[in-house]
Design a protein around this motif. Structure first.
Motif: not given
Length: 211
Positions: A167-195
């Motif tokens: 119950g500490r960290y999200v499972r990236p394969e199960n939690y992929q929120p979308i976000a807004r870029l500009h105008a009607d353009n959005y992006i989803t967090s289905d391409r995550q990487f560790e840094l």
């Protein structure tokens, strides 16, 4: 290119800020009107700003004719609201909630979503959301055409599959929120990487802890 924001028209400021401060997470904000009508509105001028106290911030623009949106009216009356995070499964319904309806229209039902009674505030949260945060208003800042609302999170509802077994960290394969870029353009967090930060900072440099 240089832009003088002290003389730049409002729409140009909006265009530049929203183009470059991106992606921005989307808050599908649910409230309850004084007459008991559920309301839902998507907002991308939104983020989390503190864990102690746990504060979320909403930036809500007035309507083009200068009137206050139903979300602000409801929050002023109840002193509370709920932020429902949006994933791909909720994306289309989120856009439906963004249509300007009359105050007596239940936007949650109109979008085909399910309202679940809240635990600590008036109103409720969207059952289809992977994460919903009930908030009580901590402070409201009013400008001529925008209202900034600070909300303290008092209850969080999380879909079981979104978190690891501890119950500490999200499972990236199960939690992929979308976000807004500009105008009607959005992006989803289905391409995550560790840094990760380097194991040790260069000599003479003190590592800062991210906030």
């Amino acid at each position: 290119m240089e832009f003088d924001f002290t003389t730049l028209p409002e729409q140009d400021r909006y265009r530049l800020l929203s183009n470059f401060v991106a992606p921005r997470p989307i808050a599908l904000v649910t409230t309850l009107s004084p007459d008991g009508v559920p309301n839902a509105a998507p907002m991308s001028f939104f983020n989390v700003f503190s864990q102690e106290p746990p504060i979320l911030i909403l930036g809500i623009q007035m309507r083009p004719n200068g009137t206050i949106k139903d979300t602000v009216t409801n929050i002023d009356a109840s002193g509370s609201f709920c932020v429902n995070m949006v994933d791909m499964a909720l994306a289309e319904a989120m856009t439906i909630c963004g249509i300007s309806y009359a105050p007596d229209v239940d936007e949650i039902a109109t979008a085909g979503l399910t309202m679940t009674p809240a635990t600590r505030i008036e109103g409720g949260w969207i059952a289809e959301s992977p994460c919903a945060m009930e908030c009580k208003v901590a402070e409201t800042i009013r400008y001529d055409r925008r209202v900034i609302i600070l909300g303290e999170v008092v209850q969080m509802h999380v879909r079981d599959t979104c978190l690891d077994d501890a119950g500490r960290y999200v499972r990236p394969e199960n939690y992929q929120p979308i976000a807004r870029l500009h105008a009607d353009n959005y992006i989803t967090s289905d391409r995550q990487f560790e840094l990760k930060a380097p194991a040790a900072p260069p000599v003479g440099i003190t590592r800062k802890t991210p906030t």
